[in-house]
Design an enzyme around this catalytic site. Structure first.
Site, short mmCIF file in Angstrom:
data_model
loop_
_atom_site.label_atom_id
_atom_site.label_comp_id
_atom_site.label_asym_id
_atom_site.label_seq_id
_atom_site.Cartn_x
_atom_site.Cartn_y
_atom_site.Cartn_z
N ASP A 81 6.44 -1.61 -13.54
CA ASP A 81 6.91 -2.15 -12.25
C ASP A 81 7.57 -3.51 -12.45
OD1 ASP A 81 5.47 0.06 -11.48
OD2 ASP A 81 3.74 -1.08 -10.80
N GLY A 99 0.80 -1.22 0.00
CA GLY A 99 0.00 0.00 0.00
C GLY A 99 0.83 1.27 0.00
N ALA A 100 2.15 1.16 -0.15
CA ALA A 100 3.00 2.34 -0.12
C ALA A 100 3.38 2.81 -1.53
CB ALA A 100 4.26 2.06 0.69
N GLY A 101 2.94 2.07 -2.54
CA GLY A 101 3.29 2.43 -3.91
C GLY A 101 4.71 2.03 -4.28
N LEU A 102 5.24 1.00 -3.62
CA LEU A 102 6.61 0.55 -3.92
C LEU A 102 6.60 -0.78 -4.68
CD1 LEU A 102 8.25 1.44 -0.47
CD2 LEU A 102 8.35 2.75 -2.60
N SER A 140 4.92 -3.81 -4.27
CA SER A 140 5.01 -5.12 -3.63
C SER A 140 4.44 -6.19 -4.55
CB SER A 140 4.25 -5.11 -2.30
OG SER A 140 2.91 -4.73 -2.49
C1 GLA Z 1 1.41 1.95 -11.05
C2 GLA Z 1 1.31 0.97 -12.22
C3 GLA Z 1 2.37 1.27 -13.27
C4 GLA Z 1 2.36 2.74 -13.67
C5 GLA Z 1 2.35 3.64 -12.42
C6 GLA Z 1 2.17 5.09 -12.77
O1 GLA Z 1 2.59 1.74 -10.37
O2 GLA Z 1 1.48 -0.35 -11.77
O3 GLA Z 1 2.16 0.45 -14.39
O4 GLA Z 1 1.28 3.04 -14.51
O5 GLA Z 1 1.33 3.28 -11.52
O6 GLA Z 1 3.27 5.57 -13.46
#
Ligand code: GLA
Length: 363
Positions: free
Chosen positions: A153, A103-106, A108
């Site tokens: 990602d 949930g931190a946008g890293l 996972s």
């Molecule tokens: C999330 C998505 C990625 C990308 C970013 C925004 O991390 O998984 O594919 O779209 O948002 O840049």
């Protein structure tokens, strides 16, 4: 027994450009997920050391089971897709162990799926090449899990390189490592996990993606990557919806910023990238509108503390902010951010520094 590790990621720049066939410049983190596979099982099972219950799929059918939810869809989704594609997957026990905060946008989830795909490929001797491995990880997220993400990602989790950011062309999926010598420049990437509650992020992400696709359709191009920066004014004049115009302006200028940053890093001008980071944030805040007060507060505080540049990283609506900060100022900048959060009555943020590490590898 087969064991692979795959890392989470931070995106240095290039947000919401991946599903527009554009450019991104992420790097792999030290934290990640380790997947261990053993073949003595009777059924297909997935267990996470961070979750209470194992998920077991009986021998009777290795196909999409709607009752499988959450993290385990990423694991069993790999097996479903391989089965759909004609691979005879024998019973396996898959155990995953991750230290990427969720949930931190890293990413996972990218760490999870990439570690599992690499481990399964290795364990079963499938011999998938790099492109097939990447395609499978992306298909798991898009098709088995149903998240309409763009692939950045997974690509960096698989191909990241220590000391480098990964310049990715998200149309061809060609990648090139570009040096990011933070220590050599006396700089650090200070990460602020804002711990802002993620609100509506799934729905808002999908809405942005659909808006970008609609804008590309109206402009008559395959994807927004095909709008050159020089043609931006003309493209904007041809669109009648203000929201679509803002999306196009963000994506086209963001692609240009990614390429300019890669050029600066190639030219050993790391100290000059700051203004591009900050311009990216302003574009996400004002045009793409994916920031939240916690995120904007962190960016402002980093600027006040003397950061060369700062921006939100990841999909938005919460998550992490990065600041490019002189190494000697890291502790003081952290204090400024913590104070700003306390003054605003936000949750206490988590702060750490990050530098590029290697992507997926046997563990
Ligand atoms: C999330 C998505 C990625 C990308 C970013 C925004 O991390 O998984 O594919 O779209 O948002 O840049």
């Amino acid at each position: 027994m087969t064991r692979w590790f795959a890392p989470g990621r931070i995106n240095l720049i290039g947000e919401h450009t991946d599903y527009n066939d554009g450019f991104v410049l992420p790097f792999a983190l030290e934290v990640g997920c380790t997947a261990t596979i053993s073949g003595r099982a009777e059924d297909w099972s997935a267990r996470s050391l961070q979750e209470p219950d194992a998920v077991v799929v009986r021998r009777s059918g290795l196909s999409d089971a709607p009752e499988v939810a959450g993290w385990s869809r990423y694991v069993l989704g790999v097996l479903w897709l391989l089965t759909d594609r004609g691979v005879d997957v024998p019973p396996l026990e898959i155990v995953v162990d991750s230290d990427v905060p969720t949930g931190a946008g890293l990413s996972s989830s990218a760490a999870l799926v990439c570690s599992v795909v690499r481990a399964v490929d290795d364990h079963l001797g499938l011999g998938l090449d790099d492109d097939a491995v990447f395609a499978l990880t992306r298909d798991v997220e898009n098709d088995a899990v149903g998240a309409p993400t763009g692939g950045m990602d997974q690509l960096v989790s698989l191909r990241g390189r220590a000391g480098h950011v990964l310049l990715c062309d998200m149309r061809s999926h060609a990648t090139r490592s570009v040096p990011l010598d933070l220590a050599g420049a006396g700089l650090a990437v200070l990460v602020v996990d804002t711990r802002a509650p993620h609100q509506h992020s799934d729905g808002e992400y999908g809405a942005r993606r659909r808006g970008c696709e609609e804008a590309a359709r109206q402009l008559g191009v395959p994807a927004l990557r095909d709008v050159a920066e020089d043609d931006l004014a003309d493209a904007l004049a041809r669109l009648h919806d203000d929201e679509l115009r803002r999306y196009v302006r963000h994506v086209v200028t963001e692609d240009a910023r990614v390429l300019e940053m890669a050029r600066l890093l190639d030219a050993d001008a790391l100290a000059e990238i700051g203004p591009h980071l900050s311009a990216s944030h302003a574009s996400m805040r004002d045009d793409f509108r994916i920031t939240v007060p916690e995120v904007d507060t962190a960016v402002d505080a980093l600027h006040q503390a003397g950061a060369l540049g700062a921006r939100m990283t990841g999909g938005g609506f919460g998550g992490c902010v990065i600041g490019l900060v002189p190494e000697r100022d890291v502790a003081a900048a952290g204090d400024v951010v913590r104070r700003a959060f306390a003054d605003a009555g936000f949750n206490e943020p988590a702060l750490f520094t990050a530098a590029p590490q290697d992507g997926a590898r046997p563990a």
